[in-house]
Scaffold this active site. Structure first.
Site, PDB file in Angstrom:
ATOM      1  N   LYS A 174       0.837  -1.199   0.000  1.00 50.52           N
ATOM      2  CA  LYS A 174       0.000   0.000   0.000  1.00 50.52           C
ATOM      3  C   LYS A 174       0.875   1.253   0.000  1.00 50.52           C
ATOM      4  O   LYS A 174       1.602   1.500   0.951  1.00 50.52           O
ATOM      5  CB  LYS A 174      -0.897   0.034   1.236  1.00 50.52           C
ATOM      6  CG  LYS A 174      -1.972   1.111   1.112  1.00 50.52           C
ATOM      7  CD  LYS A 174      -2.614   1.456   2.438  1.00 50.52           C
ATOM      8  CE  LYS A 174      -1.932   2.602   3.123  1.00 50.52           C
ATOM      9  NZ  LYS A 174      -2.046   3.905   2.455  1.00 50.52           N
ATOM     10  N   GLY A 227       7.235   5.185   7.821  1.00 47.16           N
ATOM     11  CA  GLY A 227       6.259   6.240   8.078  1.00 47.16           C
ATOM     12  C   GLY A 227       6.515   6.864   9.442  1.00 47.16           C
ATOM     13  O   GLY A 227       7.623   6.776   9.989  1.00 47.16           O
ATOM     14  N   THR A 231       2.396   5.953  13.924  1.00 44.40           N
ATOM     15  CA  THR A 231       1.825   4.855  13.138  1.00 44.40           C
ATOM     16  C   THR A 231       2.633   3.581  13.390  1.00 44.40           C
ATOM     17  O   THR A 231       2.061   2.491  13.515  1.00 44.40           O
ATOM     18  CB  THR A 231       1.829   5.193  11.628  1.00 44.40           C
ATOM     19  OG1 THR A 231       1.415   6.531  11.452  1.00 44.40           O
ATOM     20  CG2 THR A 231       0.925   4.275  10.844  1.00 44.40           C
ATOM     21  N   GLU A 249      10.718   1.663   9.820  1.00 45.47           N
ATOM     22  CA  GLU A 249      11.588   2.822   9.526  1.00 45.47           C
ATOM     23  C   GLU A 249      10.763   4.064   9.833  1.00 45.47           C
ATOM     24  O   GLU A 249       9.836   4.394   9.089  1.00 45.47           O
ATOM     25  CB  GLU A 249      11.993   2.829   8.048  1.00 45.47           C
ATOM     26  CG  GLU A 249      12.665   1.555   7.557  1.00 45.47           C
ATOM     27  CD  GLU A 249      14.082   1.408   8.037  1.00 45.47           C
ATOM     28  OE1 GLU A 249      14.642   2.393   8.551  1.00 45.47           O
ATOM     29  OE2 GLU A 249      14.630   0.297   7.936  1.00 45.47           O
ATOM     30  N   CYS A 283      13.145  11.955   5.734  1.00 43.00           N
ATOM     31  CA  CYS A 283      13.352  11.536   7.123  1.00 43.00           C
ATOM     32  C   CYS A 283      14.788  11.787   7.566  1.00 43.00           C
ATOM     33  O   CYS A 283      15.074  11.867   8.753  1.00 43.00           O
ATOM     34  CB  CYS A 283      12.998  10.067   7.281  1.00 43.00           C
ATOM     35  SG  CYS A 283      13.864   9.041   6.093  1.00 43.00           S
ATOM     36  N   GLU A 384       9.313  15.964  15.426  1.00 45.05           N
ATOM     37  CA  GLU A 384       9.591  15.982  13.995  1.00 45.05           C
ATOM     38  C   GLU A 384       8.595  16.892  13.281  1.00 45.05           C
ATOM     39  O   GLU A 384       7.388  16.713  13.389  1.00 45.05           O
ATOM     40  CB  GLU A 384       9.476  14.559  13.441  1.00 45.05           C
ATOM     41  CG  GLU A 384       9.889  14.478  12.005  1.00 45.05           C
ATOM     42  CD  GLU A 384       9.674  13.095  11.406  1.00 45.05           C
ATOM     43  OE1 GLU A 384       8.660  12.454  11.709  1.00 45.05           O
ATOM     44  OE2 GLU A 384      10.538  12.672  10.618  1.00 45.05           O
TER      45      GLU A 384
HETATM   46  P1  NDP Z   1       2.298   7.909   8.183  1.00 47.35           P
HETATM   47  O1  NDP Z   1       2.788   7.115   9.318  1.00 47.35           O
HETATM   48  O2  NDP Z   1       1.132   8.770   8.363  1.00 47.35           O
HETATM   49  O3  NDP Z   1       1.942   6.965   6.956  1.00 47.35           O
HETATM   50  C1  NDP Z   1       2.842   6.037   6.378  1.00 47.35           C
HETATM   51  C2  NDP Z   1       2.058   4.958   5.659  1.00 47.35           C
HETATM   52  O4  NDP Z   1       1.313   4.218   6.629  1.00 47.35           O
HETATM   53  C3  NDP Z   1       1.023   5.515   4.683  1.00 47.35           C
HETATM   54  O5  NDP Z   1       0.900   4.626   3.592  1.00 47.35           O
HETATM   55  C4  NDP Z   1      -0.223   5.528   5.528  1.00 47.35           C
HETATM   56  O6  NDP Z   1      -1.387   5.524   4.773  1.00 47.35           O
HETATM   57  C5  NDP Z   1      -0.048   4.241   6.298  1.00 47.35           C
HETATM   58  N1  NDP Z   1      -0.811   4.150   7.538  1.00 47.35           N
HETATM   59  C6  NDP Z   1      -1.336   5.135   8.294  1.00 47.35           C
HETATM   60  N2  NDP Z   1      -2.000   4.624   9.363  1.00 47.35           N
HETATM   61  C7  NDP Z   1      -1.886   3.275   9.279  1.00 47.35           C
HETATM   62  C8  NDP Z   1      -2.339   2.190  10.077  1.00 47.35           C
HETATM   63  N3  NDP Z   1      -3.059   2.379  11.174  1.00 47.35           N
HETATM   64  N4  NDP Z   1      -2.029   0.935   9.694  1.00 47.35           N
HETATM   65  C9  NDP Z   1      -1.289   0.717   8.587  1.00 47.35           C
HETATM   66  N5  NDP Z   1      -0.847   1.699   7.773  1.00 47.35           N
HETATM   67  C10 NDP Z   1      -1.135   2.968   8.124  1.00 47.35           C
HETATM   68  O7  NDP Z   1       3.554   8.733   7.639  1.00 47.35           O
HETATM   69  P2  NDP Z   1       3.569   9.799   6.500  1.00 47.35           P
HETATM   70  O8  NDP Z   1       3.044   9.205   5.230  1.00 47.35           O
HETATM   71  O9  NDP Z   1       2.972  11.062   7.014  1.00 47.35           O
HETATM   72  O10 NDP Z   1       5.140   9.969   6.267  1.00 47.35           O
HETATM   73  C11 NDP Z   1       5.924  10.835   7.004  1.00 47.35           C
HETATM   74  C12 NDP Z   1       6.672  10.080   8.088  1.00 47.35           C
HETATM   75  O11 NDP Z   1       7.459   9.049   7.514  1.00 47.35           O
HETATM   76  C13 NDP Z   1       7.649  10.964   8.814  1.00 47.35           C
HETATM   77  O12 NDP Z   1       7.538  10.728  10.200  1.00 47.35           O
HETATM   78  C14 NDP Z   1       8.997  10.499   8.315  1.00 47.35           C
HETATM   79  O13 NDP Z   1      10.047  10.702   9.207  1.00 47.35           O
HETATM   80  C15 NDP Z   1       8.751   9.052   8.099  1.00 47.35           C
HETATM   81  N6  NDP Z   1       9.740   8.519   7.186  1.00 47.35           N
HETATM   82  C16 NDP Z   1      10.706   7.679   7.682  1.00 47.35           C
HETATM   83  C17 NDP Z   1      11.712   7.195   6.861  1.00 47.35           C
HETATM   84  C18 NDP Z   1      12.742   6.254   7.376  1.00 47.35           C
HETATM   85  O14 NDP Z   1      13.362   5.583   6.556  1.00 47.35           O
HETATM   86  N7  NDP Z   1      12.982   6.151   8.653  1.00 47.35           N
HETATM   87  C19 NDP Z   1      11.783   7.595   5.447  1.00 47.35           C
HETATM   88  C20 NDP Z   1      10.701   8.455   5.038  1.00 47.35           C
HETATM   89  C21 NDP Z   1       9.729   8.901   5.888  1.00 47.35           C
HETATM   90  P3  NDP Z   1      -2.099   6.898   4.313  1.00 47.35           P
HETATM   91  O15 NDP Z   1      -1.059   7.915   4.059  1.00 47.35           O
HETATM   92  O16 NDP Z   1      -2.778   6.475   3.089  1.00 47.35           O
HETATM   93  O17 NDP Z   1      -3.018   7.248   5.406  1.00 47.35           O
END
Ligand code: NDP
Length: 483
Positions: A174, A227, A231, A249, A283, A384
């Site tokens: 997803k 993400g 989450t 991650e 990130c 963040e």
């Molecule tokens: P989110 O945690 O909001 O979302 C990440 C993914 O998880 C999306 O596809 C989202 O879907 C999905 N998601 C949300 N809620 C759930 C759930 N309850 N169960 C399963 N999947 C879920 O992060 P963001 O998209 O806002 O991304 C930004 C974040 O990602 C920042 O904190 C950043 O630091 C982190 N990040 C970390 C990296 C790393 O390598 N450590 C690299 C890049 C980013 P949807 O968006 O469709 O709601």
């Protein structure tokens, strides 16, 4: 108006409830497409397609899997222009960045793991005193889930999918609902590349429904998630009772530590990038800049001078340095952090406002923002923001720099600028992060382990670590007769 569909069992199909969500173009602030609002029924469908495909895919030869992955990599490059344009439109990032980094890297993810799987080996241990040989049989896990965020949409999506497929798993994936477009185009590429049906299934929808259904699915054996930390916590709690394998991650609040003995010009140039690349929505961005007091004032002046020259604008324009933030909600969140920083006594040195761009009056554009802070305990240095906002703070000793750098709940990456090799080694040992860059930033070699410590996640991806994550090590012990 583009209508995106799910990719299940090798076909592009609508969601089972026939409901769609709006997809926005962030630079215009307008809806330009529809995406499936999928739910657990679609995930169940995707799972059964993957489950059916697994016996054949997992037992296919490594050469066969490698060839298909390489074909996908080649097709990504052949479609570079279209994919980069789609990424820029969907995410708001400069087209130049998507063309130079995001899409080529998505292709490298496939070509890297197409090759890596042909070199993947396991250990064996012979013990001739008891005539045994133990070896580790690494088998694919089965059906695995990959969930990725919106900041580097295709880049991070493929970073998970490619090793999972290379290792012989079938995938239910997803992408973020905020940036689904290139994942949809990837589905078309997989069809063209001849990826057998059901091996990869891409389901679009909200995290809370569609993403959660992947995590809750009892037979999905592992979750690779990138993400936010919140989450990630939710996913860990849901998956733990089912003993799923997890790679998380998560967020970061990365320090950029600048000593007076560094190569100043190089540091300044790279610090602009590490602060504001992709609108600060990486990130790994260095959002906390710590500068040795001896050069603090000089750095502040020179840095601000360069920040003022950054062009925020139309992502399709070649001169643009910063495009739009990904969504209205995110823009409001970034702005609220800036307001809070000022309320807490931070000094706004530059930026701090949403801006209107000619011909894009409703786009989500925000100025690159620099705030001087006095304490590492302020909200800006602890939470963040994930936007074009950095803090500046001075330090006087190496010990203080280390303490400041380690003084958050995050531990993803750190940058250190110094020409003293002994100091660079001391910091590399003492910084509590998964990655330390010395005199560089975002210099990625796909063979290296990638991931964070503390609230930045658990597990490592990248190189052979990813192939290890996506396989189950089974110890086989054979006793032989010496006669
Ligand atoms: P989110 O945690 O909001 O979302 C990440 C993914 O998880 C999306 O596809 C989202 O879907 C999905 N998601 C949300 N809620 C759930 C759930 N309850 N169960 C399963 N999947 C879920 O992060 P963001 O998209 O806002 O991304 C930004 C974040 O990602 C920042 O904190 C950043 O630091 C982190 N990040 C970390 C990296 C790393 O390598 N450590 C690299 C890049 C980013 P949807 O968006 O469709 O709601």
């Amino acid at each position: 108006m583009i209508t995106i569909e799910n990719y299940i069992n090798g076909e592009l199909i609508p969601p089972s409830n026939n409901r769609y969500l709006d997809n926005y173009n962030p630079s215009e602030g307008k809806v330009y497409g529809k995406i499936p609002d999928s739910n657990e029924k679609d995930i169940a469908k995707a799972y059964s397609a993957a489950e059916k495909a697994f016996p054949i895919w997992s037992s296919s030869s490594v050469e066969f899997r490698s060839k298909i992955l390489q074909r996908i990599a080649d097709l990504i490059l052949e479609n570079l222009e279209d994919l980069a344009l789609a990424e820029s439109k969907d995410n708001g990032k400069p087209l130049s960045l998507a063309t130079a980094v995001d899409i080529p890297r998505a292709s490298s993810n496939f070509s890297f793991f197409a090759k890596a799987i042909t070199q993947f080996s396991s250990e064996s241990h012979e013990n001739n005193s008891i005539n045994t040989i133990n070896f580790t049989l690494r088998q694919p896990l089965g059906v695995v889930g990959c969930i990725s965020p919106w900041n580097l949409p295709l880049y991070l999506f493929t970073w998970k999918i490619a090793p999972a497929l290379a290792a012989g798993n079938c995938v239910v994936a997803k992408p973020s609902e905020v940036t689904p477009y290139t994942a949809y185009l990837l589905a078309k590429i997989c069809m063209e590349a001849g990826l057998p049906k059901g091996v990869l299934n891409i389901v679009h929808g909200l995290g809370a429904s569609c993403g959660n259904a992947i995590v809750e699915h009892t037979n999905i054996k592992a979750i690779s998630f990138t993400g936010g930390t919140k989450t990630g916590e939710h996913i860990a709690r849901t998956a733990a009772p089912m003993f799923k394998k997890l790679s998380l991650e998560l967020g970061g609040k990365n320090p950029n530590i600048i000593f007076s003995d560094c190569n100043y010009d190089k540091m300044l140039q790279v610090t602009i990038k590490s602060s504001f690349a992709n609108q600060g929505q990486i990130c790994l961005c260095g959002s906390r800049i710590f500068v040795e007091d001896k050069i603090y004032d000089q750095f502040k002046n020179d840095f601000l001078e360069k920040v003022k020259q950054l062009k925020v604008g139309n992502p399709l324009d070649k001169q643009t340095d910063l495009g739009a933030l990904v969504s209205k909600e995110h823009l409001e969140k970034v702005d609220s952090y800036v307001k809070k920083a000022v309320e807490e006594g931070g000094v706004l040195l530059h930026g701090g406002k949403r801006i209107q761009i000619e011909n894009f009056p409703e786009g989500y554009f925000y100025q690159p923002t620099v705030i001087e802070v006095e304490s590492n305990n302020c909200t800006l240095n602890q939470q963040e923001v994930f936007g074009p906002v950095v803090s500046l703070m001075k330090f006087s000793t190496e010990e203080e720099a280390i303490q400041l750098a380690n003084g958050t709940k995050y531990g993803l990456s750190a940058s250190v600028w110094t020409s003293n090799i002994d100091r660079s080694m001391r910091l590399s040992q003492q910084l509590k992060t998964g990655i330390v860059w010395v005199n560089t930033w975002l210099n990625r070699d796909l063979r290296t382990p990638f991931g964070g410590t503390k609230s930045s996640g658990v597990g490592r991806e990248g190189g052979l670590e990813a192939l290890r994550f996506f396989t189950e090590p089974k110890n086989v012990c054979i006793q032989y007769s010496p006669e």
